[in-house]
Structure formats: C-alpha cells, structure tokens
Design a protein around this motif. Structure first.
Motif, PDB file in Angstrom:
ATOM      1  N   ALA A 110       0.752  -1.075  -0.019  1.00  0.00           N
ATOM      2  CA  ALA A 110       0.169  -0.050  -0.118  1.00  0.00           C
ATOM      3  C   ALA A 110       0.878   1.251   0.058  1.00  0.00           C
ATOM      4  O   ALA A 110       1.939   1.250   0.452  1.00  0.00           O
ATOM      5  CB  ALA A 110      -0.954   0.072   1.075  1.00  0.00           C
ATOM      6  N   ASN A 111       0.128   2.318  -0.590  1.00  0.00           N
ATOM      7  CA  ASN A 111       1.259   3.433  -0.575  1.00  0.00           C
ATOM      8  C   ASN A 111       0.754   4.275   0.944  1.00  0.00           C
ATOM      9  O   ASN A 111       0.039   3.800   1.572  1.00  0.00           O
ATOM     10  CB  ASN A 111       0.555   4.545  -1.854  1.00  0.00           C
ATOM     11  CG  ASN A 111      -0.812   4.777  -1.721  1.00  0.00           C
ATOM     12  OD1 ASN A 111      -1.572   4.811  -0.697  1.00  0.00           O
ATOM     13  ND2 ASN A 111      -1.307   5.372  -2.851  1.00  0.00           N
ATOM     14  N   GLY A 112       1.293   5.453   0.725  1.00  0.00           N
ATOM     15  CA  GLY A 112       1.111   6.244   2.148  1.00  0.00           C
ATOM     16  C   GLY A 112      -0.402   6.771   2.715  1.00  0.00           C
ATOM     17  O   GLY A 112      -0.773   6.805   3.747  1.00  0.00           O
ATOM     18  N   SER A 113      -1.194   6.506   1.747  1.00  0.00           N
ATOM     19  CA  SER A 113      -2.621   6.705   1.780  1.00  0.00           C
ATOM     20  C   SER A 113      -3.444   5.581   2.118  1.00  0.00           C
ATOM     21  O   SER A 113      -4.507   5.439   2.047  1.00  0.00           O
ATOM     22  CB  SER A 113      -3.195   7.835   0.898  1.00  0.00           C
ATOM     23  OG  SER A 113      -3.128   7.197  -0.592  1.00  0.00           O
ATOM     24  N   ALA A 114      -2.475   4.354   2.046  1.00  0.00           N
ATOM     25  CA  ALA A 114      -3.130   3.050   2.513  1.00  0.00           C
ATOM     26  C   ALA A 114      -3.879   2.422   1.265  1.00  0.00           C
ATOM     27  O   ALA A 114      -4.508   1.290   1.244  1.00  0.00           O
ATOM     28  CB  ALA A 114      -4.226   3.005   3.633  1.00  0.00           C
ATOM     29  N   GLU A 115      -3.701   2.838  -0.327  1.00  0.00           N
ATOM     30  CA  GLU A 115      -4.355   2.246  -1.301  1.00  0.00           C
ATOM     31  C   GLU A 115      -3.162   1.266  -1.626  1.00  0.00           C
ATOM     32  O   GLU A 115      -1.901   1.662  -1.796  1.00  0.00           O
ATOM     33  CB  GLU A 115      -4.564   3.372  -2.317  1.00  0.00           C
ATOM     34  CG  GLU A 115      -5.556   3.035  -3.416  1.00  0.00           C
ATOM     35  CD  GLU A 115      -5.873   4.353  -4.312  1.00  0.00           C
ATOM     36  OE1 GLU A 115      -6.886   4.418  -4.601  1.00  0.00           O
ATOM     37  OE2 GLU A 115      -4.861   5.199  -4.594  1.00  0.00           O
ATOM     38  N   THR A 116      -3.736   0.140  -2.269  1.00  0.00           N
ATOM     39  CA  THR A 116      -2.863  -0.839  -2.686  1.00  0.00           C
ATOM     40  C   THR A 116      -2.868  -0.553  -4.283  1.00  0.00           C
ATOM     41  O   THR A 116      -3.734   0.071  -4.788  1.00  0.00           O
ATOM     42  CB  THR A 116      -3.616  -2.471  -2.327  1.00  0.00           C
ATOM     43  OG1 THR A 116      -4.718  -2.220  -3.234  1.00  0.00           O
ATOM     44  CG2 THR A 116      -3.658  -2.558  -1.062  1.00  0.00           C
ATOM     45  N   PRO A 117      -1.966  -1.239  -5.066  1.00  0.00           N
ATOM     46  CA  PRO A 117      -1.929  -0.796  -6.506  1.00  0.00           C
ATOM     47  C   PRO A 117      -2.951  -1.411  -6.870  1.00  0.00           C
ATOM     48  O   PRO A 117      -3.781  -0.975  -7.783  1.00  0.00           O
ATOM     49  CB  PRO A 117      -0.637  -1.742  -6.821  1.00  0.00           C
ATOM     50  CG  PRO A 117       0.355  -1.750  -5.488  1.00  0.00           C
ATOM     51  CD  PRO A 117      -0.607  -1.534  -4.541  1.00  0.00           C
ATOM     52  N   LEU A 118      -3.578  -2.719  -6.570  1.00  0.00           N
ATOM     53  CA  LEU A 118      -4.903  -3.278  -7.001  1.00  0.00           C
ATOM     54  C   LEU A 118      -6.180  -2.421  -6.955  1.00  0.00           C
ATOM     55  O   LEU A 118      -6.862  -2.181  -7.837  1.00  0.00           O
ATOM     56  CB  LEU A 118      -5.038  -4.702  -6.464  1.00  0.00           C
ATOM     57  CG  LEU A 118      -6.236  -5.445  -7.153  1.00  0.00           C
ATOM     58  CD1 LEU A 118      -5.956  -5.664  -8.644  1.00  0.00           C
ATOM     59  CD2 LEU A 118      -6.271  -6.835  -6.434  1.00  0.00           C
ATOM     60  N   THR A 119      -6.396  -1.903  -5.823  1.00  0.00           N
ATOM     61  CA  THR A 119      -7.508  -1.057  -5.560  1.00  0.00           C
ATOM     62  C   THR A 119      -7.270   0.120  -6.380  1.00  0.00           C
ATOM     63  O   THR A 119      -8.144   0.666  -7.163  1.00  0.00           O
ATOM     64  CB  THR A 119      -7.958  -0.669  -4.201  1.00  0.00           C
ATOM     65  OG1 THR A 119      -6.619  -0.163  -3.302  1.00  0.00           O
ATOM     66  CG2 THR A 119      -8.312  -1.803  -3.441  1.00  0.00           C
ATOM     67  N   ALA A 120      -6.063   0.937  -6.584  1.00  0.00           N
ATOM     68  CA  ALA A 120      -5.854   1.832  -7.333  1.00  0.00           C
ATOM     69  C   ALA A 120      -6.107   1.734  -8.757  1.00  0.00           C
ATOM     70  O   ALA A 120      -6.750   2.696  -9.473  1.00  0.00           O
ATOM     71  CB  ALA A 120      -4.202   2.329  -7.176  1.00  0.00           C
ATOM     72  N   ALA A 121      -5.463   0.493  -9.197  1.00  0.00           N
ATOM     73  CA  ALA A 121      -5.973   0.193 -10.788  1.00  0.00           C
ATOM     74  C   ALA A 121      -7.479   0.062 -10.908  1.00  0.00           C
ATOM     75  O   ALA A 121      -7.994   0.229 -11.880  1.00  0.00           O
ATOM     76  CB  ALA A 121      -5.058  -1.212 -10.920  1.00  0.00           C
ATOM     77  N   CYS A 122      -8.065  -0.317 -10.019  1.00  0.00           N
ATOM     78  CA  CYS A 122      -9.703  -0.896 -10.066  1.00  0.00           C
ATOM     79  C   CYS A 122     -10.304   0.388 -10.378  1.00  0.00           C
ATOM     80  O   CYS A 122     -11.191   0.778 -11.141  1.00  0.00           O
ATOM     81  CB  CYS A 122     -10.194  -1.681  -8.873  1.00  0.00           C
ATOM     82  SG  CYS A 122      -9.802  -3.356  -8.931  1.00  0.00           S
ATOM     83  N   ARG A 123      -9.865   1.339  -9.498  1.00  0.00           N
ATOM     84  CA  ARG A 123     -10.417   2.763  -9.512  1.00  0.00           C
ATOM     85  C   ARG A 123     -10.066   3.684 -10.740  1.00  0.00           C
ATOM     86  O   ARG A 123     -10.760   4.224 -11.182  1.00  0.00           O
ATOM     87  CB  ARG A 123      -9.910   3.614  -8.344  1.00  0.00           C
ATOM     88  CG  ARG A 123     -11.004   3.490  -7.240  1.00  0.00           C
ATOM     89  CD  ARG A 123     -10.751   4.486  -6.092  1.00  0.00           C
ATOM     90  NE  ARG A 123     -11.736   4.445  -4.812  1.00  0.00           N
ATOM     91  CZ  ARG A 123     -12.696   5.293  -4.818  1.00  0.00           C
ATOM     92  NH1 ARG A 123     -13.171   6.339  -5.807  1.00  0.00           N
ATOM     93  NH2 ARG A 123     -13.517   5.009  -3.723  1.00  0.00           N
ATOM     94  N   GLY A 124      -8.883   3.422 -11.279  1.00  0.00           N
ATOM     95  CA  GLY A 124      -8.034   3.970 -12.331  1.00  0.00           C
ATOM     96  C   GLY A 124      -8.955   3.525 -13.815  1.00  0.00           C
ATOM     97  O   GLY A 124      -8.880   4.023 -14.653  1.00  0.00           O
ATOM     98  N   GLY A 125      -9.316   2.068 -13.886  1.00  0.00           N
ATOM     99  CA  GLY A 125     -10.035   1.836 -14.716  1.00  0.00           C
ATOM    100  C   GLY A 125      -9.423   1.039 -15.832  1.00  0.00           C
ATOM    101  O   GLY A 125     -10.173   0.885 -17.045  1.00  0.00           O
ATOM    102  N   ASN A 126      -8.091   0.809 -15.987  1.00  0.00           N
ATOM    103  CA  ASN A 126      -7.555  -0.198 -16.867  1.00  0.00           C
ATOM    104  C   ASN A 126      -7.289  -1.572 -16.775  1.00  0.00           C
ATOM    105  O   ASN A 126      -6.600  -2.080 -15.768  1.00  0.00           O
ATOM    106  CB  ASN A 126      -6.006   0.444 -17.151  1.00  0.00           C
ATOM    107  CG  ASN A 126      -5.481  -0.095 -18.151  1.00  0.00           C
ATOM    108  OD1 ASN A 126      -5.292  -1.033 -18.616  1.00  0.00           O
ATOM    109  ND2 ASN A 126      -4.673   1.003 -18.995  1.00  0.00           N
ATOM    110  N   GLU A 127      -8.211  -2.132 -17.257  1.00  0.00           N
ATOM    111  CA  GLU A 127      -8.558  -3.629 -16.885  1.00  0.00           C
ATOM    112  C   GLU A 127      -7.069  -4.449 -17.350  1.00  0.00           C
ATOM    113  O   GLU A 127      -6.777  -5.649 -16.697  1.00  0.00           O
ATOM    114  CB  GLU A 127      -9.561  -4.421 -17.771  1.00  0.00           C
ATOM    115  CG  GLU A 127      -9.510  -4.199 -19.453  1.00  0.00           C
ATOM    116  CD  GLU A 127     -10.137  -3.105 -20.085  1.00  0.00           C
ATOM    117  OE1 GLU A 127     -10.516  -3.103 -21.273  1.00  0.00           O
ATOM    118  OE2 GLU A 127     -10.209  -2.064 -19.433  1.00  0.00           O
ATOM    119  N   LYS A 128      -6.166  -3.971 -18.102  1.00  0.00           N
ATOM    120  CA  LYS A 128      -4.882  -4.674 -18.481  1.00  0.00           C
ATOM    121  C   LYS A 128      -4.219  -4.507 -17.192  1.00  0.00           C
ATOM    122  O   LYS A 128      -3.370  -5.686 -16.973  1.00  0.00           O
ATOM    123  CB  LYS A 128      -4.383  -3.860 -19.562  1.00  0.00           C
ATOM    124  CG  LYS A 128      -4.802  -4.473 -20.948  1.00  0.00           C
ATOM    125  CD  LYS A 128      -4.319  -3.876 -22.097  1.00  0.00           C
ATOM    126  CE  LYS A 128      -5.019  -3.978 -23.556  1.00  0.00           C
ATOM    127  NZ  LYS A 128      -4.378  -3.496 -24.761  1.00  0.00           N
TER     128      LYS A 128
END
Length: 424
Positions: free
Chosen positions: A92-110
């Motif tokens: 997780a980053n400093g705001s407690a977001e993981t790469p996977l949840t960040a990517a899910c919010r970001g919207g790139n399925e690849k």
C-alpha cells in the motif's frame, strides 16, 4: 522537473537533468519526478529516472508510490517496468491504497489483469477499507468488475467503509455495472452497512436509467432508507430533475418530509437545481412552508447559494425579511452561503443590512466569520458601520479577531477601525 515529467517529453527531462536538476526532490505540489512521470504515462521518462538512480519504492509527499500513481494513471508498460525493478504489487502507498485498488479505480483492466497475474489478492481490503470490487464499481469499468467476478469475488460483500458493490455502482452511475451485479444475484432492496439502499444511492448519484432499472426490479419509491432519506429527497439533493419527475410519476408525495425532516422542496433548494424547485412548485409545494428542521425554502436557498432559486421563490411570494424557525433571516443565511449576488438581490428587495437575526448575528459579523471580503465590502457600501455592534456583543472587527481572519482585520483597519476599541 516534475512539470516536464508530467508533460511527457523525455528530451526536456534529460536537458533538466544535464543542467543539474535533482531527480529525487518533490516540488510544491509534493510530487516527486518519479510519481509525476508515472502519472504522465511516459515509460521512457520512467526508465530514464530509474537509470539515474530514482528509488521506485519511494513514497512522495502526496503519499503516492510510483506503482499506485501509475495504476491510477493507466499505463500497463510502466507497471510491468516497476515490477521488473522490484516493486511489491501488494504494498500500500502512504494513503493506504494498494496497487490493485488503485488500478480498479483507475479503470484499466489490463493493469488489473497484470496485478492479478502477479498474485495480487482480489479479496484484500486496502487500508482505506475498500475491496478491489467496490473500488472497481467506483472506477466505472464493467470489464474490471466482470474480471473480478470471474475469479471469485463476492458481489454481495460489504467492504470496511460499509459499502456494497451495488451501492457503490449506483453512486458511480454505471448502469452496465448495476445490471451485471443484479444478474449475479445482488438484492436491489438491500441496504449497505451505512444503511443506504441502492435506490437512494442512485438518486443521489444522478443516473435516471439506474433509478428506472431499480424500480423495474421492485424497489419501493416511497421507502426511506436507514439514513432516513426518501428516494425523492435524495433525488432533490442530487439535482437530477428527470429522476425527480420519474419518482413523482411513480407516486411519490412532493409534500412529504423524510426522516431527516427535510421536505423535497428544501432539499431541492439545497441541491441547487432551479428546474426541480419549479417542478415541485408546479406540483403544489408551498414555498413558505418550513420543513421539520425549521428551515424555509428561502433560507435554504440563500444558504445553498443559487440566486436563480432565490429569485424564483421571491417571485412566488416569499418574504425576504421573514426569519425561519431557526431564527435565521434570508440575509444572514445568504451571508453564510457566501454568494454576494444573493446578498445584493435581497438588499434590492428591501432587506436591512444592519439588522441582527433572532440568533443575535448580523449580516456583517457572519460575512466576517466566513472571511468573505466581497460581501463585507458590499455591506459597507450599503451603510454598515464596521465600528458598531448593532446590539450584538462584538463589533465586526472584534469578531474577525476572535476567529483569526487577518485579511478581514486588515481590511477593517484600512476602513478606519480603531484598534483600541473594545466590543460591548
């Protein structure tokens, strides 16, 4: 340097490096060159920064890592590069977001697929309380939602923010995701852990097609949710007149207060869509009636800040001098709302700028508390004396001093206030 990294021209980045720029230094926006480059989406710049020694695991001052910055930005080649350079896909980053949840919010399925292939846990809740599924529903890409379902995510699971995937999708406003979740077994009548139903979430979110879908699936348009909002008051706050019309057509009572004591009309005055206010008036709402919170439509509109609604209510017979049940006048409400055009309109309609409301507050003291110099100047121009308390305990200047509004204090001094004068 960070501007060049965001801009995406590697030649400029190289030039700045050659001229001595520090590639590890955060700028005034608190971004490092590395996180800026990841957001910018140019893998050549990311590779260049890595080649000259940037730490791909460093958290910048916005609490982003290079990995989460890129997962939000959406370049899978950069994600792969960062993984190859040693980034941990589960960190997780400093705001407690993981790469996977960040990517899910970001919207790139690849990127989501890449992270899953690298053994990211699709059931893991990040430090913000979001699951990948609710993050994906907020992100609005139905392909990601389908991908998560295909590998076993539970579409009914409440995350640690107490949201279900269904209420998240209804808020976000993607009908395809809502339909997909229904097809996979989600109950359209079930409230989430915040006590919000899918229907009130959709009414607040503002997508009338989702509202129609939920009604077609059996949702009761008159039922308040556990937060005490009715679908109609939620829609009035949300500001979509098509949803309001749909709910009225389905039998909603436009005069009924919800469990929070708001009527549809006061909710609409807060929501700020004058078409909804006009619609409710046309359907029989009384523009002078206070709601259960003791607010009138006019004081709600003055505080809400839409001058077209204020003008409409005045045209329909509202008294601009009448205090509501909370003892607030339209003028003091407008000063709280901070829209000087409404204050000017009320003055033009005969409001006394020196009159305290039933709470003992004057328009001037409220304008000072809100640090609104334009309204303060307007009130002075209309005859307010900044040295007088008008029956309250404090002069405007002492009120400004009490709450630390140095700009207003300096303004009053410029207008001739005696800095040695005591309040009454």
């Amino acid at each position: 340097m960070t501007a060049a990294c965001r801009g995406g021209n590697e030649k400029i980045v190289q030039l700045l490096i050659d001229k001595g720029c520090d590639v590890t230094q955060a700028d005034g926006t608190k971004q490092t060159p590395m996180t800026a480059a990841c957001r910018g989406g140019n893998e050549k710049i990311v590779q260049l920064l890595i080649d000259i020694g940037c730490d791909v695991t460093q958290v910048d001052c916005t609490k982003q890592t290079a990995m989460t910055a890129d997962c939000r930005g959406g370049k899978e080649k950069i994600v792969q590069l960062l993984i190859d350079k040693g980034c941990d896909v589960t960190q997780a980053n400093g705001s407690a977001e993981t790469p996977l949840t960040a990517a899910c919010r970001g919207g790139n399925e690849k990127i989501v697929q890449l992270l899953i292939d690298k053994e990211s846990d699709v059931t893991q809740v990040d430090g913000k309380g979001h699951t990948p599924m609710t993050a994906a529903c907020w992100g609005g890409n139905e392909k990601i939602v389908q991908l998560l379902i295909d590998i076993g995510c539970d579409v009914t699971q409440v995350d640690c923010t107490k949201q279900t995937p269904m209420t998240a999708a209804c808020w976000r406003g993607n009908k395809k995701i809502v339909q997909l979740l229904i097809d996979k077994g989600c109950d359209v009548t079930q409230a989430d852990g915040t006590k919000q139903t899918p229907l009130t979430a959709a009414c607040l979110g503002g997508n009338e097609k989702i509202v129609q879908l939920l009604i077609d699936k059996g949702c009761d348009v008159t039922q308040a949710d556990g937060t005490n909002y009715t679908p109609l008051t939620a829609a009035c706050f949300g500001g979509n007149e098509k949803i309001v019309q749909l709910l009225i057509d389905k039998g909603c009572d436009v005069t009924q207060a919800d469990g929070t004591n708001y009527t549809p009309l006061t909710a609409a005055c807060w929501g700020g869509n004058e078409k909804i206010v006009q619609l409710l008036i046309d359907k029989g709402c009384d523009v002078t009636q206070a709601d259960g919170t003791k607010q009138t439509p006019l004081t709600a509109a003055c505080w809400g800040g839409n001058e077209k609604i204020v003008q409409l209510l005045i045209d329909k017979g509202c008294d601009v001098t009448q205090a509501d049940g909370t003892k607030q006048t339209p003028m003091t409400a407008a000063c709280l709302g901070g829209n000087e055009k409404i204050v000017q309109l009320l003055i033009d309609k005969g409001c006394d700028v020196t009159q305290a409301d039933g709470r003992g507050q004057t328009p001037m003291t409220i304008a000072c508390l809100n640090d609104n110099e334009k309204i303060v100047q307007l009130l002075i121009d209309k005859g307010c004396d900044v040295t007088q308390d008008y029956g309250t305990k404090d002069t405007p200047s002492t009120a400004a001093c009490l709450i630390g509004k140095e700009n207003i204090v300096e303004f009053f001094i410029d207008k001739g206030c005696d800095v040695n004068q005591a309040g009454s």
